[in-house]
Design a protein around this motif. Structure first.
Motif, mmCIF file in Angstrom:
data_model
loop_
_atom_site.group_PDB
_atom_site.id
_atom_site.type_symbol
_atom_site.label_atom_id
_atom_site.label_comp_id
_atom_site.label_asym_id
_atom_site.label_seq_id
_atom_site.Cartn_x
_atom_site.Cartn_y
_atom_site.Cartn_z
ATOM 1 N N ALA A 255 -27.951 3.855 -90.340
ATOM 2 C CA ALA A 255 -28.973 3.941 -90.788
ATOM 3 C C ALA A 255 -29.019 2.872 -92.271
ATOM 4 O O ALA A 255 -29.895 3.024 -93.467
ATOM 5 C CB ALA A 255 -28.761 4.845 -91.213
ATOM 6 N N LYS A 256 -27.608 2.517 -92.357
ATOM 7 C CA LYS A 256 -27.729 1.658 -94.158
ATOM 8 C C LYS A 256 -27.391 -0.041 -93.695
ATOM 9 O O LYS A 256 -27.934 -0.453 -94.338
ATOM 10 C CB LYS A 256 -26.070 2.070 -94.761
ATOM 11 N N ASP B 148 -22.788 2.099 -90.532
ATOM 12 C CA ASP B 148 -23.174 3.142 -90.451
ATOM 13 C C ASP B 148 -25.406 2.342 -89.817
ATOM 14 O O ASP B 148 -26.075 1.654 -90.634
ATOM 15 C CB ASP B 148 -23.934 3.520 -91.606
ATOM 16 N N GLY C 39 -16.803 2.001 -88.570
ATOM 17 C CA GLY C 39 -17.533 2.523 -90.006
ATOM 18 C C GLY C 39 -19.192 2.854 -90.212
ATOM 19 O O GLY C 39 -19.623 2.753 -91.104
ATOM 20 N N GLN D 125 -22.372 -2.145 -97.892
ATOM 21 C CA GLN D 125 -23.821 -1.447 -97.133
ATOM 22 C C GLN D 125 -24.009 -0.461 -97.749
ATOM 23 O O GLN D 125 -25.352 -0.057 -97.479
ATOM 24 C CB GLN D 125 -23.150 -0.937 -95.227
ATOM 25 N N ASP D 126 -23.407 -0.126 -99.271
ATOM 26 C CA ASP D 126 -24.104 1.236 -99.596
ATOM 27 C C ASP D 126 -24.845 0.070 -101.242
ATOM 28 O O ASP D 126 -25.497 0.658 -101.577
ATOM 29 C CB ASP D 126 -23.012 2.201 -100.785
ATOM 30 N N LEU E 100 -19.901 -0.759 -85.420
ATOM 31 C CA LEU E 100 -19.937 0.872 -84.978
ATOM 32 C C LEU E 100 -18.913 1.669 -85.181
ATOM 33 O O LEU E 100 -18.861 2.935 -86.107
ATOM 34 C CB LEU E 100 -21.133 1.624 -83.932
#
Length: 333
Positions: free
Chosen positions: A76-77, A74, A72, A32-33, A69
């Motif tokens: 938003a990502k 996110d 972890g 996700q990053d 969730l």
């Protein structure tokens, strides 16, 4: 720079377990990053062999979202979205069925194995048989170029790419990208009983929401080596569920290798390796369970995450569907 698009997800047939965490969930935290990640709550796919119990599929949407969730993920990502809320996926799947034959679907080794495992015989649900085309609809709708799958599912990605090549050839231009299968470092964990892969439906899994007592009971019941009767007896590491789980979760590989060597030459009992695994799983699952319980109290928040993610994904997938329809020269209103 534009991030590569990754699509992954889970069938909504019940809460997720440590096998999911080892094989996919912890990788999603990393993805996700580095990627534009879409997480699909695959309720339509879950119906392919659960049409007799749609209520279970509906309930499990929230259960799986809670697990996402709690570990972890996110919002938003990562975009968490509901498969049945994305009509473009089904519409693309229907289009793609015109570019693949029944015999090709039946030859897909992943589908053949699953049909055999479920004992369908010739009573195969049509939705199940057509799953490769449906998965192609999912992947291409997001224009995903990266799809994490187990080693036994790479044939599905190849079939998706076959369909992509036929669509692009028919259109005379590149509309859809091909996808690359990414194999996780750890494959599917064996079940607690050692008889099959860890599975919700088989009842041989440890849920990410399991209580401390349930974790300990499952570890104590784990299959090890039936010939390892005494501590001084040499034991087998291969096929030993406890060591398979330690391989996946133990963060001290040097000590683990020493334990394996001692177990193989004799002098290490099952009780000791099970206590080590129990401690590791308690430490892993405890915070997840606590966070999950907190999230479960805020039902509105979880629903909002799913709704907003599905709206974002709907816009994305509708654009792709229109590009495919126009590229094929079909009538567009």
């Amino acid at each position: 720079m534009t991030k590569p698009v990754i699509l992954t997800g889970d069938r909504t047939t019940g809460p997720l377990h440590i096998g999911h965490f080892a094989g996919s969930l912890r990788n999603r935290l990393r993805f996700q990053d580095s990627h534009e990640q879409f997480l699909l709550l695959a309720d339509t796919q879950a119906l392919t062999d659960n049409a007799h119990d749609p209520d279970k599929v509906r309930r499990s949407v929230i259960e799986v979202a809670l697990d996402y969730l709690a570990i972890g993920i996110d919002p938003a990502k990562t975009t968490i979205c509901l498969q049945s809320g994305l009509p473009a996926l089904a519409e693309l799947s229907m289009l793609y069925l015109n570019f693949v034959t029944v015999s090709r679907l039946e030859r897909n080794p992943t589908i053949k194995d699953e049909i055999r495992a479920r004992g369908f015989g010739r009573d195969i649900p049509a939705g199940f048989l057509c799953y490769p085309a449906a998965q192609a609809g999912d992947i291409t709708a997001f224009k995903a170029t990266v799809v994490p799958v187990g080693e036994d599912q790479t044939a599905l990605i190849e079939q998706t790419n076959e369909i992509v090549r036929r669509i692009n050839a028919t259109a005379g231009k590149t509309i859809l990208p091909e996808a690359q299968a990414v194999i996780p470092q750890f494959g599917r964990l064996p079940g607690v009983d050692g008889k099959a892969k860890m599975s919700k439906s088989s009842g041989n899994a440890i849920a990410l929401s399991a209580s401390p007592e349930a974790i300990s009971a499952a570890v104590k019941a784990m299959f090890t080596d039936p010939t390892h009767l005494r501590i001084e007896d040499p034991g087998q590491v291969e096929g030993n569920v406890v060591f398979a789980c330690l391989d996946a979760f133990d963060e001290d590989p040097a000590t683990l290798e020493e334990m394996k060597a001692q177990y193989q030459r004799g002098g290490l009992g099952d009780g000791r390796i099970k206590r080590r695994l129990d401690d590791i799983l308690q430490a892993l699952i405890g915070p997840i369970r606590t966070r999950r319980a907190e999230l479960a109290e805020d039902h509105a928040y979880v629903l909002d995450v799913i709704r907003s993610g599905t709206e974002k994904a709907r816009s994305r997938t509708e654009v792709t569907k229109r590009e495919v329809v126009e590229g094929l020269g079909l009538f567009v209103l």
